[in-house]
Design an enzyme around this catalytic site. Structure first.
Site, short mmCIF file in Angstrom:
data_model
loop_
_atom_site.label_atom_id
_atom_site.label_comp_id
_atom_site.label_asym_id
_atom_site.label_seq_id
_atom_site.Cartn_x
_atom_site.Cartn_y
_atom_site.Cartn_z
N CYS A 115 -7.78 9.37 -29.39
CA CYS A 115 -6.41 8.15 -29.29
C CYS A 115 -6.53 7.20 -30.58
O CYS A 115 -5.47 6.53 -30.44
CB CYS A 115 -6.97 7.49 -27.92
SG CYS A 115 -6.76 8.50 -26.56
N HIS A 251 -3.71 0.10 -27.96
CA HIS A 251 -3.75 1.70 -27.17
C HIS A 251 -3.51 1.08 -25.74
O HIS A 251 -4.29 0.52 -25.28
CB HIS A 251 -5.08 2.22 -27.45
CG HIS A 251 -5.11 3.64 -26.91
ND1 HIS A 251 -4.12 4.49 -26.66
CD2 HIS A 251 -6.40 4.13 -26.07
CE1 HIS A 251 -4.67 5.48 -25.96
NE2 HIS A 251 -5.93 5.15 -25.74
N ASN A 281 -1.26 7.12 -20.38
CA ASN A 281 -2.05 7.17 -21.67
C ASN A 281 -1.56 8.34 -22.29
O ASN A 281 -1.93 9.46 -21.81
CB ASN A 281 -3.65 7.19 -21.41
CG ASN A 281 -4.45 7.26 -22.62
OD1 ASN A 281 -3.96 7.48 -23.68
ND2 ASN A 281 -5.71 7.07 -22.57
#
Ligand code: ACO
Length: 325
Positions: A115, A251, A281
């Site tokens: 990520c 994020h 996500n």
């Protein structure tokens, strides 16, 4: 060496059309819209259609970013794609994008930092431009995370979605707009708390299939601590304080992680960009998608300083302070 930096001249995004709502997931696993909304902040996520791959999303986002920058594709020196869900390990997604957009002069490579990958890719591009070796670099994050989900595992399948975002970085005189500072970090001692077994040369007979495995609580605690520290360090490296920041683009993994970081940094909610409710996500793609939407919504004015801040498997984490052009 000249005093060079990299300025963002174009942003773009690509999301698959297909929406998967929490109500859809209620039909698949023992979960509820209430649990997902409250504990994670997601209402729906996007999922690729049959025959739609990571490279398709990446190329669409890249075309958008290129159009905004006003550059011709053959002006690009390099294409970097952050992904841990490539169509194939080789050819890389970046090569497929290079072909699709006709970037005849550009080199191409993929980076894998889960990520955090977009910030690692941005850092690599910044270094190339800052050194004077390159003028224009396309940075893309593209992920089809739904290809790595066990749809019977409610601990993970409700969290993720597919998407891509892109930016064009171009050389500019330092001291004005552009990337101001960067922090990249990792700690492989925590490799086990978030992993994708059976995704490479090592076999994991103890796990059936190639599905994300996560110790959610541990990941949560590390994410809050490390993203807070990293953003603070990136600001200090730029000689700035949180009061100088107009927008934090974190994020998008869990609304509670984002809220906890904002509280620790002392940032009011109106200065934090959140779109997790729409897309879930999308791994390394969350930040460039969010940046693109922040620009579309007029949330960044010329001269504004913003922070990008991410965390992911590895463990990896990183942050950048950037001044909008
Ligand atoms: N629906 C309903 N109940 C659920 C679900 C679900 N989808 N998932 C778990 N539960 C249950 C659990 O079984 C547990 O039940 P119990 O109390 O009867 O045992 C209860 O909910 C609480 O479970 P916890 O795991 O303690 O829930 P928590 O509040 O920690 O939330 C979550 C879990 C959302 C995973 C959270 O820990 C989190 O967001 N962690 C970070 C995730 C993250 O950032 N991932 C990044 C991935 S980055 C990358 O590189 C891929």
């Amino acid at each position: 060496m000249q005093n060079l930096t990299a300025v963002i001249t174009g942003v773009g995004k690509a999301l698959p059309d297909r929406r998967v709502t929490n109500a859809d997931l209620e039909q698949m696993v023992e979960t509820s819209d209430e649990w997902i909304s409250k504990r994670v902040g997601i209402k729906e996520r996007r999922m690729v259609a049959d025959g739609e791959w990571t490279s398709h999303l990446a190329a669409r986002a890249a075309k958008d970013a290129l159009a905004m920058s006003g550059l011709a594709a053959d002006a690009l020196d390099l294409i970097i794609v952050s992904t841990t869900t490539p169509d194939t390990l080789y050819p890389s997604v970046s090569c497929l994008v290079q072909r699709e957009i006709g970037a005849a002069r550009a080199g191409a490579m993929d980076v894998a930092a889960a990520c955090t990958g977009f910030i690692y890719a941005m850092g690599t591009a910044w270094a190339m431009i800052r050194s004077g070796l390159m003028k224009h670099v396309m940075v893309i994050a593209a992920e089809v995370v739904t290809s790595s989900l066990d749809w019977t595992d409610r601990d993970t399948c409700v969290l993720f979605g597919d998407g891509a975002g892109a930016v064009v970085l171009s050389a500019a005189e330092g001291g004005g707009a552009g990337i101001l500072s960067m922090r990249l970090q990792a700690d492989g001692n925590y490799a086990d708390i978030l992993k994708l077994p059976n995704s490479g040369s090592r076999a994991f007979p103890e796990y059936a299939g190639r599905f994300i495995k996560m110790q959610g609580n541990d990941v949560f605690k590390h994410a809050v601590r490390d993203m807070t520290e990293c953003a603070t360090d990136a600001l200090a490296a730029a000689g700035l304080t949180i009061g100088d920041v107009s927008l934090v683009i974190p994020h998008q993994a869990n609304i509670r992680i984002i809220d906890a970081i904002a509280t620790r940094l002392g940032v009011p909610p109106e200065k934090v960009f959140i779109n997790i409710e729409k897309y879930g996500n999308t791994s390394s793609a969350t930040i460039p998608i969010a940046l693109c939407e922040a620009v579309e919504q007029g949330r960044l004015k010329p001269g504004d300083v913003f922070i990008i801040d991410a965390f992911g498997a590895g463990l990896t984490w990183g942050a950048m302070a950037i001044r909008w052009k």
